[in-house]
Scaffold this motif. Structure first.
Motif, mmCIF file in Angstrom:
data_model
loop_
_atom_site.group_PDB
_atom_site.id
_atom_site.type_symbol
_atom_site.label_atom_id
_atom_site.label_comp_id
_atom_site.label_asym_id
_atom_site.label_seq_id
_atom_site.Cartn_x
_atom_site.Cartn_y
_atom_site.Cartn_z
ATOM 1 N N VAL A 1 7.627 4.406 -15.776
ATOM 2 C CA VAL A 1 8.263 3.131 -16.078
ATOM 3 C C VAL A 1 7.697 2.607 -17.395
ATOM 4 C CG1 VAL A 1 8.493 0.731 -15.310
ATOM 5 C CG2 VAL A 1 8.714 2.592 -13.676
ATOM 6 N N ASN A 2 8.550 1.972 -18.189
ATOM 7 C CA ASN A 2 8.134 1.476 -19.504
ATOM 8 C C ASN A 2 6.847 0.652 -19.414
ATOM 9 O OD1 ASN A 2 8.305 -0.736 -21.820
ATOM 10 N ND2 ASN A 2 9.497 1.033 -22.468
ATOM 11 N N GLY A 3 5.995 0.806 -20.424
ATOM 12 C CA GLY A 3 4.696 0.149 -20.431
ATOM 13 C C GLY A 3 4.763 -1.363 -20.383
ATOM 14 N N LEU A 4 5.918 -1.955 -20.704
ATOM 15 C CA LEU A 4 6.045 -3.408 -20.631
ATOM 16 C C LEU A 4 5.708 -3.924 -19.236
ATOM 17 C CD1 LEU A 4 7.109 -6.193 -21.693
ATOM 18 C CD2 LEU A 4 9.365 -5.480 -20.872
ATOM 19 N N PHE A 5 6.118 -3.173 -18.204
ATOM 20 C CA PHE A 5 5.904 -3.622 -16.837
ATOM 21 C C PHE A 5 4.463 -3.424 -16.377
ATOM 22 C CE2 PHE A 5 10.419 -2.717 -17.163
ATOM 23 C CZ PHE A 5 10.982 -3.821 -16.543
ATOM 24 N N SER A 6 3.675 -2.685 -17.144
ATOM 25 C CA SER A 6 2.279 -2.430 -16.760
ATOM 26 C C SER A 6 1.293 -3.320 -17.500
ATOM 27 C CB SER A 6 1.929 -0.953 -17.019
ATOM 28 O OG SER A 6 2.782 -0.106 -16.291
ATOM 29 N N SER A 7 1.795 -4.223 -18.339
ATOM 30 C CA SER A 7 0.900 -5.098 -19.096
ATOM 31 C C SER A 7 0.409 -6.241 -18.220
ATOM 32 C CB SER A 7 1.630 -5.659 -20.328
ATOM 33 O OG SER A 7 2.788 -6.373 -19.936
ATOM 34 N N GLY B 1 0.810 -1.205 0.000
ATOM 35 C CA GLY B 1 0.000 0.000 0.000
ATOM 36 C C GLY B 1 0.839 1.248 0.000
ATOM 37 N N GLY B 2 0.166 2.416 0.211
ATOM 38 C CA GLY B 2 0.889 3.677 0.232
ATOM 39 C C GLY B 2 0.672 4.427 -1.064
ATOM 40 N N ALA B 3 0.976 5.739 -0.993
ATOM 41 C CA ALA B 3 0.767 6.589 -2.158
ATOM 42 C C ALA B 3 1.910 6.428 -3.141
ATOM 43 C CB ALA B 3 0.648 8.047 -1.708
ATOM 44 N N GLY B 4 1.597 6.654 -4.409
ATOM 45 C CA GLY B 4 2.621 6.646 -5.438
ATOM 46 C C GLY B 4 3.293 5.303 -5.626
ATOM 47 N N GLN B 5 2.516 4.208 -5.543
ATOM 48 C CA GLN B 5 3.104 2.883 -5.631
ATOM 49 C C GLN B 5 2.985 2.264 -7.018
ATOM 50 O OE1 GLN B 5 4.784 1.105 -2.936
ATOM 51 N NE2 GLN B 5 4.823 3.264 -2.444
ATOM 52 N N GLY B 6 2.543 3.034 -8.005
ATOM 53 C CA GLY B 6 2.380 2.485 -9.354
ATOM 54 C C GLY B 6 3.654 1.862 -9.900
ATOM 55 N N PRO B 7 4.776 2.616 -9.968
ATOM 56 C CA PRO B 7 6.019 2.023 -10.474
ATOM 57 C C PRO B 7 6.519 0.859 -9.628
ATOM 58 C CG PRO B 7 6.157 4.416 -10.469
ATOM 59 C CD PRO B 7 4.914 4.060 -9.718
ATOM 60 N N THR B 8 6.332 0.953 -8.314
ATOM 61 C CA THR B 8 6.783 -0.127 -7.438
ATOM 62 C C THR B 8 6.080 -1.428 -7.773
ATOM 63 O OG1 THR B 8 7.224 1.425 -5.635
ATOM 64 C CG2 THR B 8 6.975 -0.884 -5.044
ATOM 65 N N PHE B 9 4.753 -1.387 -7.877
ATOM 66 C CA PHE B 9 3.995 -2.601 -8.166
ATOM 67 C C PHE B 9 4.230 -3.080 -9.598
ATOM 68 C CE2 PHE B 9 0.695 -1.318 -4.754
ATOM 69 C CZ PHE B 9 1.530 -1.823 -3.774
ATOM 70 N N ALA B 10 4.440 -2.143 -10.540
ATOM 71 C CA ALA B 10 4.719 -2.548 -11.922
ATOM 72 C C ALA B 10 6.039 -3.313 -12.000
ATOM 73 C CB ALA B 10 4.756 -1.322 -12.827
ATOM 74 N N LEU B 11 7.071 -2.773 -11.339
ATOM 75 C CA LEU B 11 8.372 -3.453 -11.338
ATOM 76 C C LEU B 11 8.312 -4.766 -10.569
ATOM 77 C CD1 LEU B 11 10.589 -0.295 -10.736
ATOM 78 C CD2 LEU B 11 10.542 -1.678 -12.812
ATOM 79 N N ALA B 12 7.511 -4.800 -9.497
ATOM 80 C CA ALA B 12 7.384 -6.033 -8.718
ATOM 81 C C ALA B 12 6.634 -7.109 -9.488
ATOM 82 C CB ALA B 12 6.680 -5.739 -7.394
ATOM 83 N N SER B 13 5.670 -6.703 -10.320
ATOM 84 C CA SER B 13 4.875 -7.684 -11.060
ATOM 85 C C SER B 13 5.721 -8.494 -12.032
ATOM 86 C CB SER B 13 3.748 -6.981 -11.819
ATOM 87 O OG SER B 13 4.256 -6.227 -12.916
#
Length: 550
Positions: free
Chosen positions: A411-417, A15-27
């Motif tokens: 972060v590059n869109g590859l990590f958000s797919s 959780g927490g604010a601004g975690q989009g890149p963190t979760f994308a890289l973790a995925s």
């Protein structure tokens, strides 16, 4: 600096604010796509490498998640690792914890697969070797661009299966050896069936975690091996200390300037505005009341900390982070960095007294430099990092105040797919001119064989990497900037970056003028120059400010 900043949390955070890149890289740790996809995320300054491994051992080749997890763990927690670049706008410890959690899930699967291989494979080794050879040849043929050769791989598998059936019916051996020969044919196939169920269960779990992270769910990384429960658990204590060291380095106030690459972790410098005038006293008889660069910097710091406050209730800046940075120059092509060391550094932090000394004394010639930075690291859910850096120098009787803008994009869109169910379009039976979409198995036959083969040597990762290959991370490595895109293609991100310059520049000048006035400096030239800059900054546009045409 709090105790948690240095030692890190004892349980994984979510959780927490601004975690989009963190979760994308973790995925990425849970992905089952081909390893070569990492090249799609490369940017202008940082390129990953893919080690192909041994050409004759394609069956041991890792997928994206397996190679990515191992590469990140080795690079960020390995013994004697190189220094890391801070990942502003994300939490690298959370990413590493998810890599550890994904590796743990796969290790549990591999233990089960190894047991199946021992019972159904090693005990019937001749049959296992024949089936592995067939699948190895089929995997090598399938990777070629020639469709005729890739089709031969499937034909080879069908032919061997037919021969196996004939061999079972007309067994040339009798007695115990005959039954053993039948076991060599049947046991590996039965083992494959059991292994397929294990692989499908694990693949479903990994994909749910992949999708959950990108959907905003609070998918926690379970890393019990990082929490020692007794003093004799040396491995757990070492892992806990490695995570604590990673967290401490993330909080470091030391950054690196790599020429046209900008400040590593903060992005390239897209704009620069300088106010440089001679320090002329109001009263020539009394002269200028002496002051130092730190006096001006301290006043600017106070002004920037209240940048988010305004009288008009029409929105405005979110509260920024204002910090003093020690900047070290590294070459554009440098493959590693070296953090400051000595008595002036503690827990990766340059001590305040040393920061002040660098600000006042290191203004010319070699050595580290001082910058005051105002940063917004969590804009657009962490996708945009805006940093304005201020440096103050006094050479002879000339005061120079320089404000520069740095921006790091999403972060590059590859990590958000998100994961997609495997499907295939086939022709309808009656209306053959029309097509329909059918679902394919989540885990294919070849994938089951690959996972079972890798499981037998998963206890020794170096051998697995030598055989199957691995991912080489871009250096100097930092999770956030290694795969970041430029923000200028996003209209609102670009607008926000440009709009930041004017209020920051005026706040810096306002604070500096207050100090100059208190120290009996004539402000006429400074005011004139400031007015020119205030007019010019209104027509600001991004450019490559670190590229000099000499």
């Amino acid at each position: 600096m709090t105790v948690e900043d240095f030692f890190g949390p004892q349980v994984p955070r979510t959780g927490g604010a601004g975690q989009g890149p963190t979760f994308a890289l973790a995925s990425a740790a849970y992905r089952d796509t081909p390893m070569e996809e990492i090249k799609k995320a490369d940017n202008e300054w940082h390129q990953s490498t893919v080690n192909e491994g041994r050409k004759w051992a394609k069956i041991f080749r890792p997928n994206f998640g397996e190679a990515y997890s191992q590469a990140v763990i080795d690079r960020m927690l390995g013994v004697g690792r190189k220094p890391l670049i801070q990942s502003f706008g994300s939490e690298p410890q959370v990413v590493v914890e998810h890599c550890l959690a994904a590796t743990r899930i796969r290790r549990q699967r591999d233990i089960t697969l190894t047991g199946i291989m021992l019972l159904c494979g090693v005990l019937f080794l001749p049959g296992l070797l024949v089936w592995l050879l067939v699948f190895q040849l089929r995997a090598g043929m399938a990777r070629t661009d020639n469709k005729r050769i890739s089709g031969l791989g499937t034909g080879l598998l069908v032919a061997v299966a037919a021969l196996a059936v004939i061999f079972l019916v007309r067994m040339p051996f009798a007695g115990v050896w005959g039954w053993y020969a039948r076991g060599c044919i049947v046991a590996p196939m039965a083992g494959w069936f059991l292994a397929k169920r294990v692989c499908e269960r694990t693949a479903k779990d990994l994909r749910e975690r992949w999708d959950g992270l990108l959907s905003g769910g609070s998918i926690g990384a379970k890393v019990p091996e990082a929490v020692p429960t007794s003093p004799d658990q040396a491995a757990a204590e070492q892992l806990r200390q490695s995570l604590a060291r990673l967290s401490a380095e993330q909080q470091s106030n030391s950054v690196f300037y790599a020429g046209p690459k900008g400040i590593l972790g903060m992005g390239t410098r897209w704009g620069s505005w300088s106010l440089a005038e001679e320090l002329t006293p109001v009263d020539p008889v009394k002269g200028v009341h002496e002051f130092r660069s730190w006096t001006v910097v301290r006043a600017i710091h106070e002004e920037l900390t209240v940048l988010h406050r305004q009288r008009l209730k029409t929105g405005g800046f979110p509260e920024p982070q204002v910090r003093h940075w020690i900047v070290t120059h590294v070459g554009e092509g440098a493959k590693e960095v070296t953090r400051p060391e000595g008595t002036d550094v503690e827990a990766y932090q340059v001590k305040p007294r040393a920061v002040e000394d660098i600000c006042n004394g290191k203004q010319f010639d070699g050595g580290d430099r001082h910058y005051l930075g105002v940063q917004w690291p969590h804009l657009y859910n962490g996708s945009l990092i805006l940093t304005m850096m201020v440096t103050v120098t006094v050479l002879k009787e000339t005061l120079r105040i320089e404000v520069t803008g740095h921006a790091l994009g999403p972060v590059n869109g590859l990590f958000s797919s998100k994961p997609e169910a495997p499907t295939k379009e086939v022709a309808k039976t009656v209306r053959f001119w029309e097509t329909r979409t059918i679902k394919l198995p989540l885990v294919t036959t070849d994938e089951v064989v690959r996972l079972a083969a890798r499981a037998t040597i998963s206890w020794y990762p170096p051998l697995l990497k030598w055989l199957g290959g691995s991912i080489g991370l871009p250096e100097p490595f930092g999770l956030r900037h290694a795969w970041a895109d430029q923000p200028w293609r996003h209209r609102f991100m670009a607008d926000d970056a440009l709009r930041t310059a004017t209020p920051v520049l005026r706040a810096v000048h306002r604070a500096a003028f207050r100090v100059l006035k208190e120290h009996d400096v004539d402000l006429e030239k400074f005011s004139s120059r400031s007015s020119v800059l205030s007019g010019g900054v209104q027509e600001v546009s991004p450019r490559k400010a670190d590229t000099y045409d000499a």
